[in-house]
Design an enzyme around this catalytic site. Structure first.
Site, PDB file in Angstrom:
ATOM      1  N   ASP A   2      -4.283   7.640  -3.083  1.00  0.00           N
ATOM      2  CA  ASP A   2      -3.107   7.899  -2.265  1.00  0.00           C
ATOM      3  C   ASP A   2      -3.479   8.639  -0.982  1.00  0.00           C
ATOM      4  O   ASP A   2      -4.364   9.504  -0.997  1.00  0.00           O
ATOM      5  CB  ASP A   2      -2.099   8.730  -3.069  1.00  0.00           C
ATOM      6  CG  ASP A   2      -0.708   8.702  -2.469  1.00  0.00           C
ATOM      7  OD1 ASP A   2      -0.428   7.796  -1.676  1.00  0.00           O
ATOM      8  OD2 ASP A   2       0.084   9.586  -2.799  1.00  0.00           O
ATOM      9  N   HIS A  19      -5.895   2.203   5.734  1.00  0.00           N
ATOM     10  CA  HIS A  19      -6.308   1.350   4.616  1.00  0.00           C
ATOM     11  C   HIS A  19      -7.780   0.936   4.751  1.00  0.00           C
ATOM     12  O   HIS A  19      -8.500   0.852   3.752  1.00  0.00           O
ATOM     13  CB  HIS A  19      -5.419   0.112   4.550  1.00  0.00           C
ATOM     14  CG  HIS A  19      -3.999   0.408   4.176  1.00  0.00           C
ATOM     15  ND1 HIS A  19      -3.659   1.188   3.095  1.00  0.00           N
ATOM     16  CD2 HIS A  19      -2.815   0.023   4.744  1.00  0.00           C
ATOM     17  CE1 HIS A  19      -2.344   1.278   2.999  1.00  0.00           C
ATOM     18  NE2 HIS A  19      -1.808   0.582   3.993  1.00  0.00           N
ATOM     19  N   LEU A 113     -21.227  -0.278 -15.160  1.00  0.00           N
ATOM     20  CA  LEU A 113     -19.889   0.242 -14.923  1.00  0.00           C
ATOM     21  C   LEU A 113     -18.837  -0.855 -14.989  1.00  0.00           C
ATOM     22  O   LEU A 113     -18.996  -1.913 -14.386  1.00  0.00           O
ATOM     23  CB  LEU A 113     -19.846   0.895 -13.536  1.00  0.00           C
ATOM     24  CG  LEU A 113     -18.470   1.304 -12.997  1.00  0.00           C
ATOM     25  CD1 LEU A 113     -17.944   2.520 -13.757  1.00  0.00           C
ATOM     26  CD2 LEU A 113     -18.545   1.592 -11.497  1.00  0.00           C
TER      27      LEU A 113
END
Length: 214
Positions: A2, A19, A113
């Site tokens: 956020d 962004h 991962l």
């Protein structure tokens, strides 16, 4: 993840620049997670509520997602990362879906991962879908719902990190968060670094988790 918009606003820049910088933070975080040796990292990239945003911003986000896959897939695959997706990404434009399908296939055999991207994801929708599937098969219990969640074959959720100083879950992994630890950081996502991740994990390691017991 956020704070992209606020990061841009503070600098009097278009939201899309925020962004873009957020994508750079994704790169840093994924690399750091791999170096630390995390089993799974889930990034909330696009929620079911994000469709309410202006059309040009949604289009820009789709473009950034495509560029991230095209630019970073080989590095991700080469580092043994397995890409996973939760949510209904099939609702995205066909060219985005095609890229995502290819990335999933390209990394399916990797054992490092688990990089889980939440796309067109909402926890309430996920729980409703899982409950409906459980009901169609028979008894609706905690176990049968859990078996039909998007995350059913992923490790249990240990820690949620939310950036930008907001203190809420925003429809993210609500079921899985039942006994997860939480860290709310006063740092905007584009400024998030591997050091922030390491510090949050170090704090997590000091906590005593009792799961309702003493």
């Amino acid at each position: 993840m956020d704070g992209n918009g606020r990061w841009a606003k503070q600098r009097m820049l278009p939201r899309v620049v925020g962004h873009q910088r957020g994508v750079e933070a994704v790169r840093r975080t994924v690399r750091a997670a791999g170096e630390i040796g995390l089993e799974a990292l889930t990034l909330y990239a696009f929620s079911t509520e994000n469709w309410r945003r202006p059309e040009d911003e949604i289009s820009a986000l789709m473009g950034l997602l495509k560029r991230f896959i095209l630019a970073d897939l080989e590095e991700i695959a080469g580092n043994g990362v397995r890409l996973r997706i939760i949510g209904d990404y099939k609702a995205f434009p066909a060219d985005v879906v095609e890229l995502l399908d290819g990335a999933l296939t390209r990394t399916a055999g990797n054992t490092g991962l688990n990089l889980v991207i939440a796309l067109n994801y909402g926890a309430q929708d996920e729980i409703a879908r899982a409950a409906a599937k459980a009901a169609a098969e028979g008894a609706v219990t905690v176990d049968t719902i859990a078996a039909h969640l998007d995350t059913a074959d992923l490790p249990p959720l240990d820690l949620i990190i939310r950036t930008s100083g907001e203190v809420r879950l925003s429809n993210f992994l609500l079921w899985q968060a039942a006994y997860a630890e939480m860290a709310f950081l006063d740092v905007l996502w584009p400024d998030f670094t591997g050091e922030h991740l390491a510090a949050a994990l170090a704090d997590f390691g000091k906590r005593e988790r009792r799961y309702g017991g003493r």
